[in-house]
Motif scaffolding. Sequence first.
Motif, PDB file in Angstrom:
ATOM      1  N   CYS A  22      90.772  62.522   6.634  1.00  0.00           N
ATOM      2  CA  CYS A  22      89.849  62.382   5.501  1.00  0.00           C
ATOM      3  C   CYS A  22      89.695  60.918   5.099  1.00  0.00           C
ATOM      4  N   ILE A  25      87.411  59.264   7.712  1.00  0.00           N
ATOM      5  CA  ILE A  25      86.020  59.663   7.488  1.00  0.00           C
ATOM      6  C   ILE A  25      85.465  58.939   6.267  1.00  0.00           C
ATOM      7  N   GLY A  26      86.282  58.810   5.226  1.00  0.00           N
ATOM      8  CA  GLY A  26      85.849  58.086   4.033  1.00  0.00           C
ATOM      9  C   GLY A  26      85.601  56.613   4.294  1.00  0.00           C
ATOM     10  N   ARG A  29      82.294  56.614   6.657  1.00  0.00           N
ATOM     11  CA  ARG A  29      81.107  57.123   5.949  1.00  0.00           C
ATOM     12  C   ARG A  29      81.410  57.210   4.457  1.00  0.00           C
ATOM     13  N   ASP A  31      79.553  57.586   1.984  1.00  0.00           N
ATOM     14  CA  ASP A  31      78.728  58.541   1.245  1.00  0.00           C
ATOM     15  C   ASP A  31      79.334  59.952   1.270  1.00  0.00           C
ATOM     16  N   ILE A  32      80.257  60.208   2.182  1.00  0.00           N
ATOM     17  CA  ILE A  32      80.908  61.516   2.268  1.00  0.00           C
ATOM     18  C   ILE A  32      82.263  61.422   1.576  1.00  0.00           C
ATOM     19  N   THR A  33      82.486  62.269   0.588  1.00  0.00           N
ATOM     20  CA  THR A  33      83.776  62.302  -0.089  1.00  0.00           C
ATOM     21  C   THR A  33      84.462  63.619   0.242  1.00  0.00           C
ATOM     22  N   LEU A  34      85.593  63.518   0.899  1.00  0.00           N
ATOM     23  CA  LEU A  34      86.369  64.695   1.265  1.00  0.00           C
ATOM     24  C   LEU A  34      87.662  64.697   0.468  1.00  0.00           C
ATOM     25  N   ASN A  35      88.067  65.858   0.008  1.00  0.00           N
ATOM     26  CA  ASN A  35      89.328  66.013  -0.689  1.00  0.00           C
ATOM     27  C   ASN A  35      90.327  66.598   0.313  1.00  0.00           C
TER      28      ASN A  35
END
Length: 126
Positions: A22, A25-26, A29, A31-35
Motif C-alpha cells: 500500500c 502504491i501510494g 500513485r 491520487d490513490i489512497t489505500l488503507n
Amino acid sequence: MVNFVCFLLWNLALLFAVRVGCWLIGCTRPDITLNGTRIFVGLMAIALVFDTAVTFLVFADAGGPWQAHNPSETYPERAFAYVLAALIAVLIAWHARRQDSRTTRNGAAATQEIETSAYSKSTLPM
C-alpha cells in the motif's frame, strides 16, 4: 503452541507485505489512497471464513490419510492467530494515527518554516 506461533508470524509477515504494498502504491500513485489496515483485516476475515469452510466442510469427512489429522485440534490455533494478527494491525494503525494527531496538535508539524529572506525576515510555511 508452535503451530500458533508459526501461524501468527506468517500473518504478521503478510501484514508487513500488505502495508509495504500500500505504501508503494501510494508513492507511485498519490491520487490513490489505500488503507493497508482495512485491506489486511479484510484478508484475515476472508482467510478465516475460507479456513473454517475447508476445515469443517472438506476435511471433516475426508477419509484415508486425513483421518490421522484431526482438523478440530489445530483450527482454534489458526483462528486465534487470524484474529490476533488483525487486532495487532488495528492497534498499530490506531497508535500511528494517535501519534500523528499528537504531533499536529502540539504544533511541531504545523510550525515548520523556511526563512526566505534575511533582509525582510519573511518566512515560508512548509
